[in-house]
Write an enzyme that holds these catalytic residues in place. Structure first.
Site, PDB file in Angstrom:
ATOM      1  N   HIS A 199      53.332 -90.065   3.906  1.00 33.16           N
ATOM      2  CA  HIS A 199      52.631 -90.919   4.413  1.00 33.16           C
ATOM      3  C   HIS A 199      51.074 -90.582   4.319  1.00 33.16           C
ATOM      4  O   HIS A 199      50.900 -89.681   4.073  1.00 33.16           O
ATOM      5  CB  HIS A 199      53.259 -91.312   5.888  1.00 33.16           C
ATOM      6  N   HIS A 205      56.458 -93.492  10.193  1.00 28.27           N
ATOM      7  CA  HIS A 205      55.614 -93.902   9.693  1.00 28.27           C
ATOM      8  C   HIS A 205      55.571 -93.740   8.151  1.00 28.27           C
ATOM      9  O   HIS A 205      55.980 -92.710   7.427  1.00 28.27           O
ATOM     10  CB  HIS A 205      54.128 -93.157  10.267  1.00 28.27           C
ATOM     11  N   HIS A 261      44.204 -88.399   6.666  1.00 28.88           N
ATOM     12  CA  HIS A 261      44.986 -87.143   5.996  1.00 28.88           C
ATOM     13  C   HIS A 261      45.922 -88.025   5.094  1.00 28.88           C
ATOM     14  O   HIS A 261      46.360 -89.270   5.223  1.00 28.88           O
ATOM     15  CB  HIS A 261      45.728 -86.283   6.994  1.00 28.88           C
ATOM     16  N   HIS A 283      52.972 -83.014  17.027  1.00 32.40           N
ATOM     17  CA  HIS A 283      52.500 -84.136  17.680  1.00 32.40           C
ATOM     18  C   HIS A 283      53.418 -85.000  18.728  1.00 32.40           C
ATOM     19  O   HIS A 283      54.723 -84.789  18.512  1.00 32.40           O
ATOM     20  CB  HIS A 283      52.352 -85.357  16.555  1.00 32.40           C
ATOM     21  N   TYR A 306      47.514 -79.666  10.275  1.00 27.73           N
ATOM     22  CA  TYR A 306      46.474 -80.323   9.510  1.00 27.73           C
ATOM     23  C   TYR A 306      45.474 -79.436   8.995  1.00 27.73           C
ATOM     24  O   TYR A 306      45.061 -78.563   9.627  1.00 27.73           O
ATOM     25  CB  TYR A 306      45.745 -81.250  10.547  1.00 27.73           C
ATOM     26  N   GLU A 350      48.283 -82.964   5.527  1.00 32.01           N
ATOM     27  CA  GLU A 350      49.231 -82.411   6.726  1.00 32.01           C
ATOM     28  C   GLU A 350      50.595 -82.029   6.080  1.00 32.01           C
ATOM     29  O   GLU A 350      51.043 -82.537   4.870  1.00 32.01           O
ATOM     30  CB  GLU A 350      49.536 -83.825   7.430  1.00 32.01           C
TER      31      GLU A 350
END
Lengths: 309, 118
Positions: free
Chosen positions: A154, A201, A216, A248, A257, A267
């Site tokens: 993503h 995501h 990112h 996260h 990151y 990432e």
């Protein structure tokens, strides 16, 4: 669940300041596989467990950042329908001819309200060793070369008009909201996470004054232990790390990151969870965004808000 | 073993100074000592938050994004701290313009930068 419409994030084309350094970073340190170079000098990469010819295109330029992000749709009829639907919605589209990117069919291009260029396409060559399709081993030597993510997963992109993107992505492109963080008023989105599958995501957007920015591009790692291994490899190679290894709160991804040699953030992440279309989105408040970003450290890192290309 | 040459970096208008090896960027030299003064960004020439003006001293430079450092900037020693290595003591001024995500909720008085009030 059935995968129709947009089936997956497919590739990103990004700008790099020094091609040799970028190729070393993505090919040797991240451990993607170089799959081609074109007449314009662009370099193509795929992750070891991907079927498509590429998930990343590097273009030499005098600025860093993202040129476009692309999604693969189910078939040509679906692509044609998206073109009609986008135009009906008032979004100008452009057809990019087949072959403009190696092994890739026609692309339908549009610019989202946040200023990012997106391409949809139905056809891209597969590059798979036939041995991987008959009684295959669970992994290959390439799965241990460098960081070796299984796929490009993503991207998080920054720009001003999140509301416009939410409309476009949910009403036209078939995405749904999985999680979002809201500003003090409880209604204005700060960051939103959208899914076209049952991943948490497939694309995410953050509110930022300048349009078209890259926060990112994310690469999927198989386990938390391998995220730690990725951190070791970054240390061995002096790759500047932004945040992590940590987890996260938003999406529950275990993450690092870091920056490529041109300052484009990438990432490496594992974990997360699998939401279904009937699930209510998860909300985060601005006051708890520190845990949303970095759950154990409970810290809203300054660079998350300010550093983009 | 050869001894790495170090040079003093001082940020004008502040009492911040730190030694930086010739082999390191000014930004990396600051960060690896845990010092503050120049905003830390991508450390790779792309994001532009560590933009400084070199007021005096000699340095070597690496490639920087033209989105943040123009040809004129480079000619007038406005560069990115992550992309220059000191060849002598340097006096620098922090000039980076930083855009923030949702600033009204997250802006604090001390964001680690040594930018004097406008």
């Amino acid at each position: 669940m059935a995968l129709t419409g947009i089936t997956r994030p497919a590739h990103a084309q990004i700008r790099v300041l020094d091609m040799d350094k970028a190729v070393h970073h993505y090919g040797t340190i991240l451990g993607l596989i170089e799959t081609g170079r074109d007449a314009e000098g662009r370099v193509y990469f795929k992750a070891w467990d991907e079927r498509d010819l590429f998930c990343l295109v590097l273009r030499q330029a005098d600025t860093a950042g993202i040129d476009h992000f692309a999604f693969r749709v189910l078939d040509v009829a679906t692509l044609d329908q998206f073109e009609i639907d986008l135009e009906k919605f008032g979004v100008p589209v452009q057809r990019i001819p087949a072959g403009e990117l190696l092994g890739t069919g026609e692309r339908v291009r549009f610019t989202a309200p946040t200023g990012h260029v997106f391409d949809l396409f139905a056809e891209k060559e597969h590059l798979v060793d036939p041995e991987r399709l008959l009684n295959p081993s669970p992994w290959t030597n390439e799965a241990e070369r460098g960081i070796a993510p299984v796929r490009m997963d993503h991207a998080l992109l920054y720009g001003p008009d999140l509301e416009g993107n939410l409309e476009l992505f949910t009403k036209v492109l078939g995405f749904r909201l999985s999680e979002a963080a809201y500003l003090e008023d409880g209604t204005t989105m700060a960051v939103m996470f959208l899914s076209c599958s049952n991943k948490c995501h497939d694309i995410a957007f953050g509110r930022f004054p300048e349009p078209g920015k890259l926060h990112h591009i994310s690469y999927r790692i198989e386990s938390w232990e391998k995220v730690l291994r990725a951190g070791d490899i970054m240390g061995m190679n002096h790759v500047p790390i932004d945040i992590g290894p940590t987890r996260h709160g938003i999406t529950r991804g275990c993450t690092i990151y870091a920056w490529d040699p041109s300052g484009n953030r990438f990432e490496t992440f594992s974990g997360s969870y699998d939401p279904y279309p009937d699930w209510q989105p998860i909300r985060w408040t601005i006051d708890d965004l520190g845990r949303g970003l970095d759950y154990p450290q409970q810290k809203l890192h300054e660079t998350f808000l300010t550093v983009v290309t | 073993m050869a001894v790495t040459q170090r040079h003093r970096i001082s940020i004008v208008g502040t009492d911040i100074e730190f030694p930086c090896p010739e082999t390191m960027s000014v930004l990396h030299g600051m960060a690896q000592l845990g010092r503050k003064g120049i905003p830390l960004g991508c450390r790779s020439g792309g994001c532009g938050v560590c933009k400084i003006e070199v007021v005096s001293g000699e340095y070597e430079r690496a490639k920087m994004s033209r989105a943040h450092v123009s040809v004129e900037d480079e000619a007038e020693d406005r560069v990115l701290a992550c992309c220059i290595r000191p060849k002598s003591a340097l006096e620098i001024r922090v000039i980076g313009q930083i855009n923030r995500a949702f600033p009204e909720q997250t802006k604090t008085k001390d964001d680690g930068a040594a930018i004097p009030p406008a």
